[in-house]
Motif scaffolding. Structure first.
Motif, PDB file in Angstrom:
ATOM      1  N   SER A 245       0.831  -1.207   0.000  1.00 27.49           N
ATOM      2  CA  SER A 245       0.000   0.000   0.000  1.00 27.49           C
ATOM      3  C   SER A 245       0.868   1.260   0.000  1.00 27.49           C
ATOM      4  CB  SER A 245      -0.970   0.002   1.179  1.00 27.49           C
ATOM      5  OG  SER A 245      -0.280   0.034   2.395  1.00 27.49           O
ATOM      6  N   TYR A 246       1.957   1.248   0.781  1.00 30.32           N
ATOM      7  CA  TYR A 246       2.863   2.415   0.730  1.00 30.32           C
ATOM      8  C   TYR A 246       3.545   2.512  -0.631  1.00 30.32           C
ATOM      9  CZ  TYR A 246       2.536   4.086   5.544  1.00 30.32           C
ATOM     10  OH  TYR A 246       2.093   4.648   6.711  1.00 30.32           O
ATOM     11  N   LYS A 249       1.131   4.314  -2.848  1.00 30.22           N
ATOM     12  CA  LYS A 249       1.011   5.726  -2.465  1.00 30.22           C
ATOM     13  C   LYS A 249       2.252   6.523  -2.908  1.00 30.22           C
ATOM     14  CE  LYS A 249       0.958   8.139   2.008  1.00 30.22           C
ATOM     15  NZ  LYS A 249       0.761   9.486   1.611  1.00 30.22           N
ATOM     16  N   GLU A 253       2.781   9.341  -5.898  1.00 22.73           N
ATOM     17  CA  GLU A 253       3.284  10.713  -5.633  1.00 22.73           C
ATOM     18  C   GLU A 253       4.424  11.088  -6.596  1.00 22.73           C
ATOM     19  OE1 GLU A 253       2.108  10.584  -0.900  1.00 22.73           O
ATOM     20  OE2 GLU A 253       4.246  10.742  -1.433  1.00 22.73           O
ATOM     21  N   ASP A 277      -6.566   5.184  -7.748  1.00 25.42           N
ATOM     22  CA  ASP A 277      -6.123   6.163  -6.752  1.00 25.42           C
ATOM     23  C   ASP A 277      -5.762   5.394  -5.464  1.00 25.42           C
ATOM     24  OD1 ASP A 277      -5.848   8.030  -4.775  1.00 25.42           O
ATOM     25  OD2 ASP A 277      -7.595   9.236  -5.355  1.00 25.42           O
ATOM     26  N   GLU A 279      -5.071   6.312  -2.513  1.00 28.05           N
ATOM     27  CA  GLU A 279      -5.718   6.783  -1.274  1.00 28.05           C
ATOM     28  C   GLU A 279      -7.086   6.122  -1.111  1.00 28.05           C
ATOM     29  OE1 GLU A 279      -4.290   8.315   0.977  1.00 28.05           O
ATOM     30  OE2 GLU A 279      -2.582   9.330   0.044  1.00 28.05           O
ATOM     31  N   LYS A 283      -8.037   3.586   1.920  1.00 24.37           N
ATOM     32  CA  LYS A 283      -9.224   3.868   2.752  1.00 24.37           C
ATOM     33  C   LYS A 283     -10.155   2.656   2.771  1.00 24.37           C
ATOM     34  CE  LYS A 283     -10.805   8.554   2.873  1.00 24.37           C
ATOM     35  NZ  LYS A 283     -11.507   9.532   2.068  1.00 24.37           N
TER      36      LYS A 283
END
Ligand code: NAD
Length: 443
Positions: A245-246, A249, A253, A277, A279, A283
């Motif tokens: 997941s990181y 992300k 970026e 996306d 994020e 979530k």
């Protein structure tokens, strides 16, 4: 574990090319030994040198009886392996997973020895595991299991002996229980016995994202090496836990497009120009515990066979789940140009051979995912000083260490004309061998 079981069963005739048989060994430890041999042959290590640094130093196996909430007792198999401690205390995570075996833990401890050496931190290799599905436990049962694990093997652990950390299905809360169990037994506050702790208990800034952040530093350097732009590159990620997941992300970026993500509950791909996306996916996982149902929240297609995610047409493939995901069976169909191994041991040596012929650039696990153990080391240093650094200081050190290590491994690969994995082992083995020889044999 449906998909993993499926790949483990591929030992007879398999789909793919007509008449093709899978010859890969799916013992993670056998595969690790093969990786060692490839580098040791180039280094022309003697039999004596190999004898000292190839095999694990200590393998501990215990049964953990745990009282369940309904009053019954269940017994879980648990392991801790010290592979090599010539360069410092054993360092390596503890995995809670139903498929944990001593073979797997030995392989993971072996990789830790050489990972710590590749990034040149003063620690050796260790790993632990419990054969359990933690999703089936209540919070109380999980705490009793974690504390019993640490208490049962307490003499193995210590800031100068063996310093565990999180791995698959373990997290900062479990590290807090480990630390508290050890501290209570020693009538002291001893945060340096474990890393990956919550910030409030001496955890380090930057630890949660460190594994993926270290991978990103490597991927940026790989793109620079090939003189291509990272922004706009397409990415597929298998596994959407801490590392995966990181990874999504941080790469997003950097302007990358996340085309596919998967976890134990399914794989999801996007044909949309903007991709997935991260994020929204993160979530969703926080709310529902997995990616299951993601197709109801964003425009993605759920794959019938999650393993197909590995064969997507993307620039970068990031395995961030478990071992043996890419074998000689599916490697010919993998299209990514770069594979960045956040997971440990996701490729078999036979898959490596196929990728070498295809010209796929592999950033091997013992380099690519070393950001986690690097910030764990920085956490251990901070605990021992009792002085804590800012996020900026941590990121500066992590970047420097990962970039230097990537450059060393790449230079070794070009010098010996060997793949990056063998090059990483050459770098690591030289350092471990030197330390072992300087220490010599006691008695
Ligand atoms: P985690 O428990 O946080 O996440 C694991 C993820 O993999 C979950 O999303 C799970 O659903 C998924 N998964 C499990 N089986 C799968 C399958 N068959 N197909 C697709 N997905 C599957 O674990 P993590 O800490 O992110 O570790 C992942 C990998 O990265 C492991 O190989 C671990 O050893 C390695 N690693 C982790 C760290 C770290 O700091 N966490 C450091 C170095 C290496």
């Amino acid at each position: 574990m449906a998909t993993r079981k499926k790949s483990m069963k591929l030992d007879k005739k398999v789909k793919g090319e007509p008449g093709q048989f899978l010859t890969d060994k799916l013992s993670a430890f056998d595969n690790a030994m093969k990786q060692f041999d490839r580098a040791a042959d180039i280094l022309k290590l003697t039999k004596n040198q190999v004898a000292v640094i190839k095999e694990p130093r200590r393998v501990t196996e215990v049964k953990l009886p745990i009282r369940m909430d309904d009053g019954s007792i269940q017994v879980f198999m648990a392991y801790r392996v010290h592979h090599n401690v010539a360069r410092g205390p054993a360092k390596g995570g503890v995995r809670f997973h139903p498929d944990v075996t001593v073979d797997e833990v030995k392989a993971l401890a072996f990789w830790m020895t050489y990972k710590c050496a590749v990034v040149d931190i003063p620690m050796g290799g260790g790993k632990g595991g419990v054969a359990v599905d933690p999703k089936g436990l209540s919070l109380g049962e999980l705490e009793r299991l974690a504390r019993r694990y640490f208490a049962e093997m307490i003499d193995l652990f210590g800031p100068d002996r063996d310093v565990p950390a999180p791995d698959v299905n373990t997290n900062p809360q479990i590290m807090a229980w480990f630390m508290d169990t050890y501290s209570m037994h020693h009538h002291d506050y001893i945060p340096a016995v474990v890393t990956g702790k919550p910030l409030a208990l001496g955890g380090s800034k930057g630890r949660a994202s460190a594994t993926a952040q270290g991978m990103v530093y490597c991927v940026r350097k790989a793109f620079e090496h090939f003189k291509i732009k990272l922004a706009g590159a397409t990415i597929a990620i298998q596994g959407f836990g801490n590392a995966g997941s990181y990874a999504a992300k941080l790469l997003s970026e950097d302007g990358c497009i996340i085309r596919g993500v998967s976890d134990i509950d399914g794989a999801f791909i996007s044909d949309d120009y903007g991709g997935i996306d991260p994020e929204v996916a993160i979530k969703h996982v926080k709310k529902h515990g997995s990616l299951k149902g993601l197709e109801k929240v964003v425009k993605v297609k759920r794959l019938g066979d999650p393993m197909e995610l590995l064969e997507m047409s993307t620039d970068v493939l990031i395995p961030a789940a478990l071992e043996n995901q890419i074998t000689s069976e599916n490697a010919p169909r993998v299209k990514a140009k770069i594979i960045a191994e956040c997971a440990n041991g996701p490729l078999t040596p036979e898959a490596d051979d196929i990728f070498e012929k295809k010209g796929t650039f592999i950033i091997p696990d013992i380099l690519c995912n070393a950001g986690g153990v690097t910030v764990s080391y920085l956490e251990w240093v901070q605990n021992r000083m009792g002085y804590y650094w800012t996020e900026e200081q941590i990121q500066q050190d992590l970047k420097r260490i990962m970039e230097t290590s990537f450059a060393n491994v790449l230079a070794t690969s070009l010098h010996h004309k060997v793949p990056m994995r063998t090059a990483a082992f050459i770098v690591g083995i030289q350092r471990v061998n030197e330390a072992a020889e300087l220490r010599g044999l006691y008695a």
